[in-house]
Design a protein around this motif. Structure first.
Motif, PDB file in Angstrom:
ATOM      1  N   VAL A  93      37.134  33.694  66.570  1.00  0.00           N
ATOM      2  CA  VAL A  93      38.416  34.410  66.656  1.00  0.00           C
ATOM      3  C   VAL A  93      38.190  35.821  67.173  1.00  0.00           C
ATOM      4  CG1 VAL A  93      40.460  35.091  65.387  1.00  0.00           C
ATOM      5  CG2 VAL A  93      39.230  33.049  64.736  1.00  0.00           C
ATOM      6  N   ILE A  94      37.122  36.458  66.621  1.00  0.00           N
ATOM      7  CA  ILE A  94      36.814  37.826  67.051  1.00  0.00           C
ATOM      8  C   ILE A  94      36.415  37.832  68.522  1.00  0.00           C
ATOM      9  CG2 ILE A  94      35.280  39.772  66.664  1.00  0.00           C
ATOM     10  CD1 ILE A  94      36.450  39.707  64.122  1.00  0.00           C
ATOM     11  N   SER A  95      35.636  36.819  68.949  1.00  0.00           N
ATOM     12  CA  SER A  95      35.232  36.760  70.366  1.00  0.00           C
ATOM     13  C   SER A  95      36.445  36.640  71.262  1.00  0.00           C
ATOM     14  CB  SER A  95      34.319  35.560  70.624  1.00  0.00           C
ATOM     15  OG  SER A  95      33.230  35.588  69.788  1.00  0.00           O
ATOM     16  N   LYS A  96      37.403  35.795  70.831  1.00  0.00           N
ATOM     17  CA  LYS A  96      38.618  35.618  71.636  1.00  0.00           C
ATOM     18  C   LYS A  96      39.376  36.939  71.718  1.00  0.00           C
ATOM     19  CE  LYS A  96      40.122  32.107  73.163  1.00  0.00           C
ATOM     20  NZ  LYS A  96      39.932  31.620  74.513  1.00  0.00           N
ATOM     21  N   PHE A  97      39.448  37.666  70.604  1.00  0.00           N
ATOM     22  CA  PHE A  97      40.167  38.945  70.575  1.00  0.00           C
ATOM     23  C   PHE A  97      39.488  39.961  71.493  1.00  0.00           C
ATOM     24  CE2 PHE A  97      43.509  41.235  68.688  1.00  0.00           C
ATOM     25  CZ  PHE A  97      43.112  42.552  68.569  1.00  0.00           C
ATOM     26  N   ILE A  98      38.150  39.979  71.474  1.00  0.00           N
ATOM     27  CA  ILE A  98      37.421  40.901  72.333  1.00  0.00           C
ATOM     28  C   ILE A  98      37.695  40.594  73.795  1.00  0.00           C
ATOM     29  CG2 ILE A  98      35.104  41.536  73.115  1.00  0.00           C
ATOM     30  CD1 ILE A  98      34.168  41.229  70.272  1.00  0.00           C
ATOM     31  N   ASN A  99      37.706  39.270  74.147  1.00  0.00           N
ATOM     32  CA  ASN A  99      37.962  38.908  75.536  1.00  0.00           C
ATOM     33  C   ASN A  99      39.353  39.321  75.966  1.00  0.00           C
ATOM     34  OD1 ASN A  99      35.484  37.808  76.023  1.00  0.00           O
ATOM     35  ND2 ASN A  99      36.085  35.732  75.484  1.00  0.00           N
ATOM     36  N   MET A 100      40.312  39.230  75.037  1.00  0.00           N
ATOM     37  CA  MET A 100      41.672  39.603  75.398  1.00  0.00           C
ATOM     38  C   MET A 100      41.816  41.109  75.545  1.00  0.00           C
ATOM     39  SD  MET A 100      44.080  36.931  73.404  1.00  0.00           S
ATOM     40  CE  MET A 100      45.563  37.601  74.060  1.00  0.00           C
ATOM     41  N   MET A 101      41.018  41.853  74.782  1.00  0.00           N
ATOM     42  CA  MET A 101      41.086  43.313  74.879  1.00  0.00           C
ATOM     43  C   MET A 101      40.411  43.823  76.134  1.00  0.00           C
ATOM     44  SD  MET A 101      40.564  45.591  71.584  1.00  0.00           S
ATOM     45  CE  MET A 101      39.046  44.907  71.026  1.00  0.00           C
ATOM     46  N   LEU A 120      55.551  25.746  68.182  1.00  0.00           N
ATOM     47  CA  LEU A 120      54.430  26.279  68.947  1.00  0.00           C
ATOM     48  C   LEU A 120      53.143  25.623  68.494  1.00  0.00           C
ATOM     49  CD1 LEU A 120      55.228  30.080  68.689  1.00  0.00           C
ATOM     50  CD2 LEU A 120      55.524  28.661  70.701  1.00  0.00           C
ATOM     51  N   THR A 121      52.218  25.447  69.452  1.00  0.00           N
ATOM     52  CA  THR A 121      50.901  24.931  69.057  1.00  0.00           C
ATOM     53  C   THR A 121      50.101  26.063  68.421  1.00  0.00           C
ATOM     54  OG1 THR A 121      50.031  25.511  71.205  1.00  0.00           O
ATOM     55  CG2 THR A 121      50.818  23.272  70.951  1.00  0.00           C
ATOM     56  N   ASP A 122      49.014  25.665  67.713  1.00  0.00           N
ATOM     57  CA  ASP A 122      48.177  26.667  67.026  1.00  0.00           C
ATOM     58  C   ASP A 122      47.602  27.682  67.996  1.00  0.00           C
ATOM     59  OD1 ASP A 122      46.869  24.620  64.368  1.00  0.00           O
ATOM     60  OD2 ASP A 122      48.239  26.333  64.344  1.00  0.00           O
ATOM     61  N   PHE A 152      47.455  33.130  70.228  1.00  0.00           N
ATOM     62  CA  PHE A 152      47.510  33.951  71.435  1.00  0.00           C
ATOM     63  C   PHE A 152      48.602  34.998  71.312  1.00  0.00           C
ATOM     64  CE2 PHE A 152      47.268  35.155  75.751  1.00  0.00           C
ATOM     65  CZ  PHE A 152      48.565  35.289  76.220  1.00  0.00           C
ATOM     66  N   LEU A 153      49.800  34.584  70.845  1.00  0.00           N
ATOM     67  CA  LEU A 153      50.915  35.527  70.741  1.00  0.00           C
ATOM     68  C   LEU A 153      50.594  36.642  69.759  1.00  0.00           C
ATOM     69  CD1 LEU A 153      54.063  33.246  70.873  1.00  0.00           C
ATOM     70  CD2 LEU A 153      53.364  34.953  72.521  1.00  0.00           C
TER      71      LEU A 153
END
Lengths: 236, 350
Positions: free
Chosen positions: A84-92, A168-170, A175-176
């Motif tokens: 989850v943290i990796s995904k957040f970092i990529n989005m930032m 909505l899917t998970d 993402f939102l």
């Protein structure tokens, strides 16, 4: 087993190599669809045969027969690695500056920990147990609190477009939540506050179910509730 | 071994309308005889044993005698068994009086419909057997269902090859559905041989792994080396046993070379996954590419070198974690008429 096999594409021998498609399709990947996603966590490989359900055993067997994609460069099997943290970092991350995004995330978590520890030391005996000091726990809980339950989709019917509530899917919910958090921290801050400061403030507020992101989520829910009458316009 | 001569007579015919070239059975047989004789001549020329001259030896000899610098492999001189060169064709399907041999000839796809007809016959056979058992009272719904092992149905191409005629995707789906229906019956083991004819065994992917051999240096310490690649980086790694976990990259310490934590994490990923962090010494060389791709190339090289120290099960675990697949993602080229690989120029209405 046979259902998996039925889904296989026509020619198998050509599928076992990484795919070089001469025809460039709009959304394609360098791997052909035969490849499976890698499983990086160590615990998944230590489970004995007896613990597995029949679907898990089937999946295990399928994994021995199919080629597997390479693990990306952001994931490791270490305990400090959180998807989850990796995904957040990529989005930032912007303009491919992963180093900066990771720094911000690290500073945010440190900041959260500092604030919580301060509060812990100032609190009296009874309240001490309620204060959560683990920044990862706070991050996950804050993100959970920000996730919307229903979303709105714009559907055209009879010349007019309506905002229709849809499930909505998970993935979409996560993402939102992340997108709202990041946009909120980028835009609604004083120009002197740094990103990690604002982000830690928002995360702590979301943990307590306050703050702008939670407000945005509630607004979306209210809109969905208001447009409840159009729910039957959804055809999927 | 085929000599083609073009004459003006051929030019007048409509070559495209004739369809793919038809080779008669006698012609192909003659080619096979010539191939066998030529193989023996080739073996004599190369000074090897004519009896045990395999296809690889033939390829090697032809590449030696007729060296070709052409890039397209299919354009190079080639000597293969005529069965591989000439496509399988059907013999003439009707007799001297013009009547076809097969009763389904006028369907157009006689082998396919014959197969479906047989398949349905077998289905009815199994149902009849089940009814007889039910009448006797010996029917049990989970009796001797077939063990298929790790196998899959023939693909559409393989089915076409075995039937020597083309079938459509709809036909193929119909065939697979009927086979699945036959398999779903409890007493399908009656027709086991027929079903297995149309199944191909799947082999485990772990068989494809190439394990580097374990070498020993003068002091008896085991070491192994391997290479890795990612995007444009190429790396090579020497993994030495009985070490203390020191890592040298291009002569420098890994903390000097990779200042970013993420790259060092990637280097340690295979070792941490296997739990052998302090056991090995790494001596790495890497060139080309950027910071992240060099780390990825080193990770692949370390995983491959680690394979020789591990058992098969652990190697399989590494493969399923995605450590042993070379990442095929490369930079996508820029296309003409667009600004980048995907980005288009600004759309202007006029």
């Amino acid at each position: 087993m046979d259902t998996h096999v039925l889904k296989m594409a026509a020619s198998v021998s050509g599928l076992l190599k990484p795919w070089t498609s001469r025809v460039v399709l709009v959304r394609w990947s360098r791997y052909n669809p035969y490849y499976l996603e890698p499983e990086v966590r160590k615990e998944a490989y230590n489970r004995p045969e007896t613990e597995l359900s029949p679907e898990d055993q089937e999946e295990r067997q399928l994994k021995t027969l199919r080629p597997i994609k390479a693990a990306t460069s952001g994931v490791t099997s270490s305990v400090f690695d959180d998807p989850v943290i990796s995904k957040f970092i990529n989005m930032m991350m912007r303009q491919g500056k992963k180093v900066l995004a990771r720094e911000i995330m690290l500073q945010t978590l440190e900041n959260i920990k500092k604030k919580q520890v301060e509060r812990y030391h100032k609190a009296t005996g009874g309240q001490k147990e309620e204060i959560e000091c683990n920044p990862y726990e706070i991050f996950h809980q804050a993100l959970e609190n920000c996730k919307p339950v229903v979303g709105l989709a714009s559907i055209q019917k009879g010349g007019k477009s309506y905002q229709v509530p849809i499930p909505l899917t998970d993935n979409r919910r996560r993402f939102l939540a992340m997108k709202w958090m990041i946009t909120e921290c980028k835009e609604n801050k004083h120009r002197r506050t740094l990103m990690y400061e604002k982000l830690s403030q928002e995360l702590l507020a979301a943990f307590q179910k306050e703050g702008n992101v939670i407000k945005k989520k509630h607004e979306l829910h209210k809109m969905a509730e208001a447009n409840r009458a159009y729910a039957h316009y959804r055809w999927w | 071994m085929l000599i083609v001569c073009m004459s003006s007579a051929l030019h007048r015919k409509n070559l495209a309308a004739a369809g793919p070239e038809q080779f008669t059975a006698e012609f192909v047989k003659k080619q096979i005889d010539e191939f066998e004789v030529g193989k023996r001549h080739l073996a004599n020329m190369m000074g090897e044993d004519p009896e045990n001259f395999s296809q690889e030896d033939i390829d090697r000899s032809i590449a030696y005698l007729f060296p070709s610098g052409l890039f397209e492999k299919k354009a190079r001189p080639l000597m293969k068994h005529p069965d591989e060169i000439f496509p399988k064709q059907r013999a003439v399907q009707w007799g001297a009086d013009g009547r076809p041999f097969h009763f389904l000839f006028y369907t157009g796809k006689q082998s396919y419909y014959f197969l479906m007809h047989e398949l349905y016959g077998k289905l009815l056979n199994v149902e009849k057997h089940q009814d007889r058992l039910r009448a006797k009272g010996l029917f049990s719904s989970d009796a001797n269902s077939m063990s298929l092992g790790m196998s899959r149905w023939f693909t559409k191409e393989e089915l076409e090859v075995s039937l020597v005629e083309t079938i459509s995707t709809h036909d193929y789906t119909h065939f697979v559905q009927l086979m699945e229906r036959l398999l779903s019956m409890p007493y399908c083991s009656l027709e086991q041989q027929f079903i297995l004819q149309y199944r191909r065994q799947l082999e485990a992917q772990s068989m494809h792994q190439i394990v580097q051999p374990l070498q020993q240096d003068e002091k008896g310490v085991a070491y192994s080396s391997a290479e890795g690649l990612r995007k444009t980086s190429r790396s090579s790694v020497v993994l030495r046993d009985c070490g203390s976990g020191r890592v040298t990259v291009n002569g420098q310490d890994c903390h000097h070379y990779f200042s970013v934590l993420q790259d060092r994490e990637q280097l340690m990923f295979p070792l941490q996954f296997m739990g052998v962090l302090g056991r090995f010494d790494l001596k790495c060389t890497v060139s080309g590419g950027g910071r992240s791709s060099q780390a990825g190339a080193l990770r692949l090289a370390i995983s491959r070198a680690l394979l020789s120290f591990l058992s098969e099960k652990e190697g399989e675990a590494m493969r399923q974690a995605g450590l042993l697949t070379p990442d095929p993602r490369v930079r996508e080229r820029k296309k003409p008429g667009q600004e980048g690989a995907r980005r288009k120029y600004t759309w202007k209405k006029r």
